[in-house]
Motif scaffolding. Structure first.
Motif, PDB file in Angstrom:
ATOM      1  N   ALA A   1      10.206  -2.832  -2.773  1.00 27.21           N
ATOM      2  CA  ALA A   1       9.375  -1.653  -3.002  1.00 27.21           C
ATOM      3  C   ALA A   1       7.913  -1.949  -2.699  1.00 27.21           C
ATOM      4  O   ALA A   1       7.206  -1.112  -2.111  1.00 27.21           O
ATOM      5  CB  ALA A   1       9.533  -1.183  -4.446  1.00 27.21           C
ATOM      6  N   THR A   2       7.449  -3.138  -3.077  1.00 25.73           N
ATOM      7  CA  THR A   2       6.056  -3.493  -2.827  1.00 25.73           C
ATOM      8  C   THR A   2       5.797  -3.679  -1.334  1.00 25.73           C
ATOM      9  O   THR A   2       4.829  -3.139  -0.785  1.00 25.73           O
ATOM     10  CB  THR A   2       5.695  -4.783  -3.579  1.00 25.73           C
ATOM     11  N   LEU A   3       6.660  -4.447  -0.681  1.00 24.89           N
ATOM     12  CA  LEU A   3       6.493  -4.655   0.755  1.00 24.89           C
ATOM     13  C   LEU A   3       6.718  -3.363   1.538  1.00 24.89           C
ATOM     14  O   LEU A   3       6.115  -3.151   2.598  1.00 24.89           O
ATOM     15  CB  LEU A   3       7.464  -5.735   1.242  1.00 24.89           C
ATOM     16  N   GLY A   4       7.584  -2.491   1.007  1.00 22.19           N
ATOM     17  CA  GLY A   4       7.882  -1.255   1.708  1.00 22.19           C
ATOM     18  C   GLY A   4       6.702  -0.307   1.780  1.00 22.19           C
ATOM     19  O   GLY A   4       6.624   0.527   2.699  1.00 22.19           O
ATOM     20  N   ILE A   5       5.776  -0.393   0.825  1.00 24.05           N
ATOM     21  CA  ILE A   5       4.596   0.471   0.868  1.00 24.05           C
ATOM     22  C   ILE A   5       3.788   0.196   2.126  1.00 24.05           C
ATOM     23  O   ILE A   5       3.286   1.121   2.781  1.00 24.05           O
ATOM     24  CB  ILE A   5       3.741   0.276  -0.392  1.00 24.05           C
ATOM     25  N   ALA A   6       3.669  -1.085   2.491  1.00 28.57           N
ATOM     26  CA  ALA A   6       2.954  -1.424   3.722  1.00 28.57           C
ATOM     27  C   ALA A   6       3.639  -0.804   4.933  1.00 28.57           C
ATOM     28  O   ALA A   6       2.978  -0.271   5.838  1.00 28.57           O
ATOM     29  CB  ALA A   6       2.871  -2.943   3.868  1.00 28.57           C
ATOM     30  N   SER A   7       4.958  -0.841   4.951  1.00 27.77           N
ATOM     31  CA  SER A   7       5.705  -0.268   6.078  1.00 27.77           C
ATOM     32  C   SER A   7       5.533   1.242   6.147  1.00 27.77           C
ATOM     33  O   SER A   7       5.354   1.806   7.234  1.00 27.77           O
ATOM     34  CB  SER A   7       7.188  -0.622   5.962  1.00 27.77           C
ATOM     35  N   THR A   8       5.588   1.911   4.999  1.00 28.00           N
ATOM     36  CA  THR A   8       5.463   3.363   5.006  1.00 28.00           C
ATOM     37  C   THR A   8       4.045   3.807   5.360  1.00 28.00           C
ATOM     38  O   THR A   8       3.867   4.837   6.023  1.00 28.00           O
ATOM     39  CB  THR A   8       5.869   3.951   3.641  1.00 28.00           C
ATOM     40  N   VAL A   9       3.040   3.068   4.921  1.00 29.50           N
ATOM     41  CA  VAL A   9       1.657   3.392   5.307  1.00 29.50           C
ATOM     42  C   VAL A   9       1.499   3.276   6.820  1.00 29.50           C
ATOM     43  O   VAL A   9       0.893   4.141   7.468  1.00 29.50           O
ATOM     44  CB  VAL A   9       0.657   2.474   4.575  1.00 29.50           C
ATOM     45  N   LEU A  10       2.036   2.209   7.399  1.00 28.07           N
ATOM     46  CA  LEU A  10       1.969   2.042   8.845  1.00 28.07           C
ATOM     47  C   LEU A  10       2.772   3.121   9.566  1.00 28.07           C
ATOM     48  O   LEU A  10       2.344   3.643  10.613  1.00 28.07           O
ATOM     49  CB  LEU A  10       2.485   0.658   9.230  1.00 28.07           C
TER      50      LEU A  10
ATOM     51  N   VAL B   1       4.825   7.518  -2.378  1.00 33.53           N
ATOM     52  CA  VAL B   1       5.872   8.476  -2.739  1.00 33.53           C
ATOM     53  C   VAL B   1       7.086   8.314  -1.823  1.00 33.53           C
ATOM     54  O   VAL B   1       8.238   8.292  -2.278  1.00 33.53           O
ATOM     55  CB  VAL B   1       5.328   9.919  -2.678  1.00 33.53           C
ATOM     56  N   ALA B   2       6.837   8.198  -0.511  1.00 31.52           N
ATOM     57  CA  ALA B   2       7.954   8.043   0.424  1.00 31.52           C
ATOM     58  C   ALA B   2       8.709   6.748   0.167  1.00 31.52           C
ATOM     59  O   ALA B   2       9.949   6.711   0.256  1.00 31.52           O
ATOM     60  CB  ALA B   2       7.438   8.076   1.863  1.00 31.52           C
ATOM     61  N   ASN B   3       7.994   5.692  -0.179  1.00 33.98           N
ATOM     62  CA  ASN B   3       8.663   4.422  -0.415  1.00 33.98           C
ATOM     63  C   ASN B   3       9.477   4.453  -1.701  1.00 33.98           C
ATOM     64  O   ASN B   3      10.587   3.909  -1.752  1.00 33.98           O
ATOM     65  CB  ASN B   3       7.635   3.295  -0.484  1.00 33.98           C
ATOM     66  N   VAL B   4       8.959   5.098  -2.748  1.00 30.96           N
ATOM     67  CA  VAL B   4       9.724   5.235  -3.991  1.00 30.96           C
ATOM     68  C   VAL B   4      11.012   6.011  -3.734  1.00 30.96           C
ATOM     69  O   VAL B   4      12.095   5.634  -4.215  1.00 30.96           O
ATOM     70  CB  VAL B   4       8.866   5.924  -5.071  1.00 30.96           C
ATOM     71  N   LEU B   5      10.907   7.093  -2.963  1.00 31.78           N
ATOM     72  CA  LEU B   5      12.107   7.863  -2.630  1.00 31.78           C
ATOM     73  C   LEU B   5      13.091   7.042  -1.798  1.00 31.78           C
ATOM     74  O   LEU B   5      14.300   7.071  -2.045  1.00 31.78           O
ATOM     75  CB  LEU B   5      11.707   9.127  -1.863  1.00 31.78           C
ATOM     76  N   ALA B   6      12.566   6.311  -0.808  1.00 28.25           N
ATOM     77  CA  ALA B   6      13.443   5.516   0.051  1.00 28.25           C
ATOM     78  C   ALA B   6      14.170   4.440  -0.745  1.00 28.25           C
ATOM     79  O   ALA B   6      15.378   4.226  -0.569  1.00 28.25           O
ATOM     80  CB  ALA B   6      12.630   4.883   1.186  1.00 28.25           C
ATOM     81  N   VAL B   7      13.442   3.750  -1.629  1.00 30.43           N
ATOM     82  CA  VAL B   7      14.062   2.700  -2.441  1.00 30.43           C
ATOM     83  C   VAL B   7      15.092   3.310  -3.393  1.00 30.43           C
ATOM     84  O   VAL B   7      16.188   2.759  -3.572  1.00 30.43           O
ATOM     85  CB  VAL B   7      12.992   1.916  -3.214  1.00 30.43           C
ATOM     86  N   SER B   8      14.770   4.452  -4.002  1.00 27.79           N
ATOM     87  CA  SER B   8      15.706   5.092  -4.934  1.00 27.79           C
ATOM     88  C   SER B   8      16.988   5.514  -4.226  1.00 27.79           C
ATOM     89  O   SER B   8      18.097   5.272  -4.725  1.00 27.79           O
ATOM     90  CB  SER B   8      15.038   6.310  -5.579  1.00 27.79           C
ATOM     91  N   ILE B   9      16.847   6.134  -3.056  1.00 26.09           N
ATOM     92  CA  ILE B   9      18.031   6.552  -2.302  1.00 26.09           C
ATOM     93  C   ILE B   9      18.834   5.331  -1.865  1.00 26.09           C
ATOM     94  O   ILE B   9      20.070   5.309  -1.951  1.00 26.09           O
ATOM     95  CB  ILE B   9      17.619   7.396  -1.082  1.00 26.09           C
TER      96      ILE B   9
END
Length: 318
Positions: free
Chosen positions: A241-250, A108-116
């Motif tokens: 967006a795909t790579l960003g999920i790993a960053s947000t999980v970490l 969810v955080a990554n979807v919001l970050a990418v959208s913004i």
């Protein structure tokens, strides 16, 4: 009107290199895609099916059978496949529900970050200047010209100049930890990278022939961005967006480890590591298992993101 064919030529050229069949052939031939996809599917399935797969309630404490004679957590057994933690809770159940919480925040955080980031980058590249007229009476008033691109990019630079982790900790500490706040804080500090990438790419596309042709025939700027420019950035957005999920999980695991993530008693992997650091020598299982969960999740999304980056890159096929 003579410039219109150029737009068609460019669009056909892009379509040739981003055609679905070529992308699928590139993905199918890449082992990282299959390994990463399988891992991501298994992790997401485990998170969704946590209430079914978990042998116990993740918050239930088994004071008698879950602790040994010295009051320490027990190891794997028939009743507790991965043992218990220091509060006599089932470790496997908490790992499964931790996957649900960590992935929820991460996705969810990554979807919001990418959208913004996409929105800010697009507005900055095509926003131009806006003229405001204030206090206009009897033909008099104040005219202010706002350089949209400079304002948005300076705000982005200002956020990038702060240490991201310290900024997130400060925001959570001021307001108080909660799941929606953690999601908002992570999205609020990680959108800047996307905005920079989108803005830089759009500056190049802004001078392209098909954009010039669209402007020449009177196509509105909003339609140029949404229908002509953003499709050219779809591969970059998908990969990021795909790579960003790993960053947000970490990032979420880091916040939880420091005690400013999702509040107790909710299970998160970073929180599980933090609570059991004192057992690192006597019972490393309590630290290694959530650490492995974080590592495997990050590896899965990185493998999938790298495979998508290769498949969607036209230069990779030439």
């Amino acid at each position: 009107m003579t410039a219109q064919p150029s737009a068609v030529v460019v669009d056909h050229e892009v379509a040739e290199y981003t055609g679905g069949s070529r992308v699928w052939r590139a993905l199918r031939a890449n082992p990282s895609f299959w390994v990463g996809s399988a891992m991501v599917v298994l992790i997401i399935a485990a998170a969704i099916l946590a209430p079914v797969l978990a042998p116990h309630d993740p918050d239930q404490q088994f004071r008698r059978e879950g602790l040994d004679a010295h009051g320490d957590p027990i190891g794997p057994s028939a009743g507790f496949p991965l043992g218990t933690d220091l509060l006599a809770r089932d470790e496997l159940s908490r790992l499964l529900f931790g996957a649900r919480n960590s992935l929820t925040v991460g996705i969810v955080a990554n979807v919001l970050a990418v959208s913004i980031g996409v929105m800010v980058g697009s507005i900055a590249a095509f926003g131009g200047r806006r003229i405001l007229r204030l206090g206009r009476r009897r033909g008099r008033g104040i005219t202010i010209t706002l350089p949209i691109e400079s304002i948005l990019m300076r705000i982005t630079d200002a956020i990038l100049s702060f240490p991201v982790l310290l900024l997130a900790i400060a925001l959570v500490a001021i307001v108080g930890p909660s799941l929606p706040l953690v999601v908002g804080v992570i999205a609020g500090v990680l959108w800047t990278g996307v905005a920079r990438i989108v803005h830089g790419r759009m500056l190049v596309l802004r001078e392209s022939e098909f954009v010039t042709a669209a402007r020449a025939v009177g196509v509105p700027t909003r339609r140029i961005v949404t229908h002509h420019v953003l499709p050219h950035l779809s591969s970059i957005i998908v990969v990021y967006a795909t790579l960003g999920i790993a960053s947000t999980v970490l990032f979420e695991a880091t916040l939880s480890f420091l005690g400013v993530g999702i509040p107790l008693p909710a299970a998160t992997w970073g929180q599980m590591i933090s609570q059991h650091l004192g057992y690192y020598d006597s019972d490393p299982r309590l630290v290694v298992l959530p650490g492995l969960a974080i590592m495997i999740t990050i590896l899965a999304f990185n493998l999938l993101g790298d495979a998508l980056a290769d498949a969607l890159d036209p230069h990779h096929w030439r």
